[in-house]
Design an enzyme around this catalytic site. Structure first.
Site, mmCIF file in Angstrom:
data_model
loop_
_atom_site.group_PDB
_atom_site.id
_atom_site.type_symbol
_atom_site.label_atom_id
_atom_site.label_comp_id
_atom_site.label_asym_id
_atom_site.label_seq_id
_atom_site.Cartn_x
_atom_site.Cartn_y
_atom_site.Cartn_z
ATOM 1 N N CYS A 123 6.174 -3.273 -4.665
ATOM 2 C CA CYS A 123 6.471 -4.590 -4.106
ATOM 3 C C CYS A 123 7.401 -5.420 -4.986
ATOM 4 C CB CYS A 123 5.176 -5.357 -3.862
ATOM 5 S SG CYS A 123 4.156 -4.644 -2.548
ATOM 6 N N SER A 124 7.567 -5.031 -6.234
ATOM 7 C CA SER A 124 8.469 -5.751 -7.136
ATOM 8 C C SER A 124 9.876 -5.162 -7.162
ATOM 9 C CB SER A 124 7.900 -5.765 -8.559
ATOM 10 O OG SER A 124 6.725 -6.541 -8.628
#
Length: 373
Positions: free
Chosen positions: A156-157
């Protein structure tokens, strides 16, 4: 060292909007069928009966009201409960490349750039369609961009890590402009038969165009003030699908070959980690949190975002300070914070500060401080 700006963003939204209510109908039908088929084992205490879901439960647990999917029919079929995305011929544009090209073209148009202006392409997302050839090189070819391209995955980063990578290349003179794209088909790694997570994810693709500040001509530009990244290993969010699965047949089809998480542990551990990360990042640049006009946070869970914003600001954030898009898009992994930026930036004045932040599996957290030009 060259200054770097974000001069354009792009967003591809899939065609199928699926409400919580529609998702629940399919899930509850699966539950009813499962419980009926295993009635004897359930009565004998051998297995537990499955529990139904509800739209109210989903919204209370996450803040999500709907999501966009690349395919809805397969997901809403209680006998399948997975998107139906036919495999394409090797010479055809892949589905993720198609999403990436659509978002990239909008980012290029907003920046007033063409393929000839771009030296580097990064595709940064949670799930790639294959190990090789790189999806980024496929996107590069489809857009007619020279130079080079590569893929990266920090779950997600991925977007903030991709932005940092692009900033490094531009600041050092390695590239004039970098296209960073996040094509996420999260529905394909989600277990739609898991009551605790069947509602979490949606599909989307975002794109960010970064370039040398003195070359940028776009009306809407953000100077990249600074980036800060951090990782800490954790098994609390995991997906074990990969090419080694075939080397041990015992694991084929196991639940951990899709998205799994220990939700309560993630909430307890990630929220303070992200809050402290952002506060420390702002402090390193002598910026007070109250001087930041907007926080574009990763869109995973409404309660998480509220808690993180409260830790950073020392109070609840106003709706325009930390805009929410997950009610419509759900969790789109790396694309979420960029969607928030894409949809909520045009009202900002020159000199206004914003923080783009992502967090997730790894654990990983990234923050990018931006100043409106």
């Amino acid at each position: 060292m060259y200054k770097v700006v974000i001069s354009g963003t792009g967003l591809f939204t899939p065609p199928h909007a699926v409400s919580n209510e529609a998702l629940v109908v399919a899930f509850n039908q699966y539950v009813a069928d499962f419980n009926a088929a295993h009635a004897a084992q359930i009565a004998g205490g051998e297995i537990a009966a499955l529990t139904e879901s509800s739209a109210e439960f989903i919204e209370k647990a996450s803040g999500i009201k709907q999501r966009y999917l690349m395919d809805a029919a397969g997901v809403l079929d209680s006998r399948r409960m997975a998107p139906s995305l036919p495999e394409r011929d090797n010479d055809a544009l892949s589905v993720q490349a198609e999403m990436a090209v659509a978002a990239a073209r909008e980012a290029l148009a907003r920046a007033g750039r063409t393929a000839a202006d771009i030296d580097m392409v990064i595709v940064a997302c949670s799930n790639m369609p294959r190990p090789y050839p790189a999806l980024s090189i496929e996107v590069q070819q489809a857009l007619g961009i020279s130079g080079y391209a590569f893929d990266m995955n920090v779950a997600c980063s991925s977007a903030t890590f991709g932005i940092q990578t692009a900033v490094g290349a531009i600041a050092s003179g390695q590239a004039r402009a970098v296209l960073m794209v996040n094509p996420e088909i999260c529905s394909a790694h989600l277990n739609f038969r898991d009551r605790d997570s069947h509602f979490i994810f949606g599909d989307a693709c975002t794109a960010v165009l970064l370039e040398r500040a003195e070359l940028a001509t776009a009306a809407q530009r953000f100077e990249v003030v600074d980036c800060k990244l951090a990782t800490l290993f954790s098994n609390n969010i995991r997906n074990n699908f990969g090419f080694l699965n075939r080397c041990d047949e015992r694991g084929i089809g196991a639940l951990d070959k899709l998205f799994v998480q220990q939700g309560r542990k993630v909430f307890k551990e990630v929220c303070p980690m992200v809050g402290e990360h952002i506060v420390a990042h702002l402090d390193s640049q002598a910026i007070q949190p109250g001087d930041v006009k907007r926080f574009w946070l990763h869109q995973a869970n409404l309660s998480m975002n509220q808690l993180i914003a409260r830790r950073v600001l020392g109070r609840d954030a106003a709706a325009d300070e930390a805009p929410v898009i997950l009610d419509r898009y759900a969790n789109t992994s790396s694309a979420g914070s960029v969607i928030a930026l894409h949809l909520h930036h045009e009202d900002m004045a020159a000199g206004d500060l914003g923080v783009l932040s992502s967090f997730g599996a790894g654990y990983s957290v990234g923050s990018v401080i931006l100043r409106k030009c």
